[in-house]
Design an enzyme around this catalytic site. Structure first.
Site, PDB file in Angstrom:
ATOM      1  N   GLN A  94       0.818  -1.214   0.000  1.00 16.92           N
ATOM      2  CA  GLN A  94       0.000   0.000   0.000  1.00 16.92           C
ATOM      3  C   GLN A  94       0.853   1.266   0.000  1.00 16.92           C
ATOM      4  O   GLN A  94       0.332   2.367   0.071  1.00 16.92           O
ATOM      5  CB  GLN A  94      -0.925  -0.002   1.214  1.00 16.92           C
ATOM      6  CG  GLN A  94      -1.938  -1.125   1.207  1.00 16.92           C
ATOM      7  CD  GLN A  94      -2.772  -1.185   2.476  1.00 16.92           C
ATOM      8  OE1 GLN A  94      -2.731  -0.304   3.328  1.00 16.92           O
ATOM      9  NE2 GLN A  94      -3.526  -2.258   2.627  1.00 16.92           N
ATOM     10  N   HIS A 161      -1.359   0.187   5.611  1.00 15.40           N
ATOM     11  CA  HIS A 161      -2.016   1.122   6.521  1.00 15.40           C
ATOM     12  C   HIS A 161      -1.188   2.373   6.810  1.00 15.40           C
ATOM     13  O   HIS A 161      -0.995   2.759   7.950  1.00 15.40           O
ATOM     14  CB  HIS A 161      -2.388   0.428   7.831  1.00 15.40           C
ATOM     15  CG  HIS A 161      -3.398  -0.660   7.681  1.00 15.40           C
ATOM     16  ND1 HIS A 161      -4.001  -1.257   8.756  1.00 15.40           N
ATOM     17  CD2 HIS A 161      -3.904  -1.285   6.581  1.00 15.40           C
ATOM     18  CE1 HIS A 161      -4.842  -2.190   8.334  1.00 15.40           C
ATOM     19  NE2 HIS A 161      -4.796  -2.214   7.005  1.00 15.40           N
ATOM     20  N   GLU A 254     -15.807   2.254   8.370  1.00 17.23           N
ATOM     21  CA  GLU A 254     -16.468   3.277   9.181  1.00 17.23           C
ATOM     22  C   GLU A 254     -16.377   4.658   8.562  1.00 17.23           C
ATOM     23  O   GLU A 254     -15.360   5.025   7.973  1.00 17.23           O
ATOM     24  CB  GLU A 254     -15.832   3.359  10.580  1.00 17.23           C
ATOM     25  CG  GLU A 254     -15.948   2.119  11.411  1.00 17.23           C
ATOM     26  CD  GLU A 254     -15.283   2.269  12.778  1.00 17.23           C
ATOM     27  OE1 GLU A 254     -15.406   1.332  13.586  1.00 17.23           O
ATOM     28  OE2 GLU A 254     -14.649   3.325  13.032  1.00 17.23           O
ATOM     29  N   TYR A 264     -11.530   6.200  19.103  1.00 17.70           N
ATOM     30  CA  TYR A 264     -12.429   5.562  18.140  1.00 17.70           C
ATOM     31  C   TYR A 264     -12.353   4.038  18.170  1.00 17.70           C
ATOM     32  O   TYR A 264     -12.952   3.376  17.333  1.00 17.70           O
ATOM     33  CB  TYR A 264     -12.191   6.157  16.748  1.00 17.70           C
ATOM     34  CG  TYR A 264     -12.769   7.557  16.713  1.00 17.70           C
ATOM     35  CD1 TYR A 264     -14.060   7.795  16.268  1.00 17.70           C
ATOM     36  CD2 TYR A 264     -12.063   8.622  17.259  1.00 17.70           C
ATOM     37  CE1 TYR A 264     -14.614   9.052  16.314  1.00 17.70           C
ATOM     38  CE2 TYR A 264     -12.611   9.890  17.309  1.00 17.70           C
ATOM     39  CZ  TYR A 264     -13.892  10.097  16.850  1.00 17.70           C
ATOM     40  OH  TYR A 264     -14.463  11.347  16.920  1.00 17.70           O
ATOM     41  N   TYR A 275      -9.206 -11.220  10.274  1.00 13.27           N
ATOM     42  CA  TYR A 275      -9.219 -11.993   9.032  1.00 13.27           C
ATOM     43  C   TYR A 275      -9.153 -13.496   9.285  1.00 13.27           C
ATOM     44  O   TYR A 275      -9.589 -14.280   8.447  1.00 13.27           O
ATOM     45  CB  TYR A 275      -8.062 -11.553   8.127  1.00 13.27           C
ATOM     46  CG  TYR A 275      -8.225 -10.146   7.599  1.00 13.27           C
ATOM     47  CD1 TYR A 275      -9.304  -9.806   6.777  1.00 13.27           C
ATOM     48  CD2 TYR A 275      -7.318  -9.147   7.917  1.00 13.27           C
ATOM     49  CE1 TYR A 275      -9.461  -8.519   6.296  1.00 13.27           C
ATOM     50  CE2 TYR A 275      -7.465  -7.853   7.435  1.00 13.27           C
ATOM     51  CZ  TYR A 275      -8.540  -7.550   6.632  1.00 13.27           C
ATOM     52  OH  TYR A 275      -8.696  -6.271   6.161  1.00 13.27           O
TER      53      TYR A 275
END
Length: 380
Positions: A94, A161, A254, A264, A275
Site C-alpha cells: 500500500q 495502513h 467506518e 475511536y 481476518y
C-alpha cells in the site's frame, strides 16, 4: 468518448446489491438504489493513481501515481504533463506516493503538500509529509524546495495502513493528517506514538497549540484523536466538522465524525472481525468509546470521499459521496446530525480510488490500479 451507465439490473443483481446494503449496527439502514445513469467521459489513463488536487479554476489537476510520478492533467482534453522533482518513494504493497493538496493560499504562495512512504533501517518504513512550491504555468513544471516536515513515528515493518490523507481546516490555519496504525493494532491506543491517529498540525508540520494531549509532551502534542485503523478519507463538511473514512478488518468500514480527544476504539472494538475469523467486540459494547456514524459489514473498502455541494445534483447537497474500491463504484451517504444513512450505490465496474468535485458540480474519479482512468461524471 462518452458512455452511459444505466439502471438496468437483473433481479439477481438487485438482490446481490441489497445483501450488501445493511450498515453494521444499524439494521434500519435502507437498501440502496442502484444503477443511477451518469454520462461518463474518460479523460486520461494513469498507472496506480492515488490522489488528485484541482488547481484554481478547476480546468487542471495534480495527480499522484503510487510508484512516484506526479502529473499535471488538463481536465478538458486529458493532456498530461510530468511534474519534475517528485520525491523518491518506498514503493510496494500500500506504500508509495500518496496524497497531494494545495495550500489554502496556493494562488499566491504556490505551495503544495505531498505525502509519501520512506524507507527506514532494518526493513522498516513510514509515511512522511512534505511541502514544496510549484508553478503549474511553467513550461516544465517541477517541485521546488521540497522539504520533509513530518514523519510517522516509529517506523515499523510491513507495507500496509499508511493512510496519510491531508485536510486543511476551513480557516486555513491548520493541517489535519491521517496516520494509519500500520497493521500493528496496539499503537492506535498508545498516545506516545502517532500511529492510528488523526493529527492536527501547523502548516509547517509542527504540533498545533491547544491539541487535547499537548500537556503530555512529545509526540502526543500532535494528536487530535486516536484509536483509528486505516483512514483513507479525511474531509471537513460545510459546517466545519471533520470526518474520517476508514477501513475495518473483515467487516467494519467506518465513517466517523472526528472530535478532539476521542478514542475511536481500534483494536478494542470493531463492527468486523479479524481476518482469521477471531471475533472482535462490537462498537456498541463500549459506549464509552466514540461510535461510528455508519459502518459496513460486508465492507465497501473505501477510497476517498467528498461532501457534495449540490451544484449538479441538488438533491445530494451535503451528502458524503464515497469512492469505493470493494464495491466498485460510488456510495452515497446522507448525514443526519452525527449519523450517516446510506442512500444509494452506483456501480461503475471498477475499483474507485479517488473522488473530487469540479467547479460545475461534475464528479472527477480515479480508477485504482494499472491503467486506471480519470473519469468525469455528469448528470445524464
Amino acid at each position: 468518448m462518452k458512455t452511459k451507465l444505466f439502471a438496468a439490473l437483473s433481479p439477481l443483481a438487485l438482490l446481490a446489491a441489497s445483501c450488501h446494503a445493511t450498515a453494521a449496527g444499524d439494521s434500519s439502514a435502507p437498501a440502496p438504489s442502484v444503477g443511477q445513469a451518469f454520462a461518463v467521459k474518460s479523460l486520461a489513463t494513469l498507472d496506480e493513481p492515488w490522489a488528485m488536487a484541482l488547481l484554481p479554476g478547476g480546468t487542471s489537476a495534480l495527480i499522484t501515481e503510487k510508484a512516484g510520478k506526479i502529473w499535471l492533467v488538463d481536465l478538458i482534453n486529458g493532456a498530461k504533463v510530468p511534474v519534475g522533482g517528485a520525491p523518491t518513494v518506498d514503493y510496494g504493497g500500500q506504500g508509495g506516493l500518496g496524497d497531494v493538496a494545495l495550500a489554502p493560499d496556493f494562488a499566491t504562495s504556490k505551495v503544495i503538500y505531498l505525502t509519501w512512504v520512506e524507507a527506514g533501517p532494518r526493513d522498516t518504513r513510514g509515511a512522511v509529509l512534505g511541502r514544496a512550491t510549484l508553478d503549474p504555468a511553467a513550461p516544465q513544471p517541477g517541485l521546488e524546495g521540497l522539504t520533509m516536515i513530518w514523519r510517522q513515528s516509529p517506523k515499523v515493518t510491513g507495507r500496509g495502513h499508511f493512510s496519510h490523507r491531508i485536510a486543511f481546516s476551513p480557516d486555513g490555519k491548520f493541517l489535519f493528517l491521517s496516520s494509519g496504525e500500520r497493521q500493528k493494532f496496539t499503537p492506535a491506543q498508545d498516545l506516545s506514538n502517532n500511529l492510528g491517529k488523526v493529527l492536527r498540525l501547523n502548516r509547517d508540520g509542527t504540533p498545533a497549540a491547544g491539541n487535547p494531549f499537548e500537556a503530555r509532551g512529545g509526540t502526543a502534542r500532535e494528536i487530535w484523536s486516536y484509536g483509528h485503523r486505516n483512514l483513507l478519507g479525511l474531509q471537513f463538511d460545510a459546517a466545519g466538522q471533520l470526518w474520517d473514512l476508514e477501513h475495518g478488518p473483515a467487516g467494519g468500514d467506518e465513517l466517523n465524525l472526528v472530535k478532539p480527544g476521542q478514542n475511536y476504539g481500534w483494536p478494542l472494538v470493531s463492527d468486523g472481525d479479524h481476518y482469521d475469523g477471531k471475533a472482535i467486540p462490537r462498537n456498541k459494547t463500549r459506549p464509552d468509546l466514540a461510535q461510528p456514524a455508519i459502518s459496513w459489514n460486508p465492507v465497501i473498502a473505501p477510497g476517498d470521499f467528498i461532501f457534495y455541494s449540490g451544484r449538479m445534483w441538488p438533491e445530494w447537497k451535503g451528502h458524503a459521496l464515497i469512492a469505493a474500491l470493494g464495491s466498485e463504484g460510488l456510495v452515497r451517504v446522507r448525514i443526519d446530525g452525527e449519523k450517516g444513512i446510506e442512500e444509494a450505490r452506483y456501480p461503475l465496474g471498477a475499483r474507485i480510488r479517488e473522488i473530487r468535485e469540479a467547479p460545475d458540480g461534475a464528479l472527477l474519479l480515479l480508477e485504482d490500479g494499472e491503467g486506471g482512468r480519470l473519469l468525469r461524471l455528469t448528470r445524464k
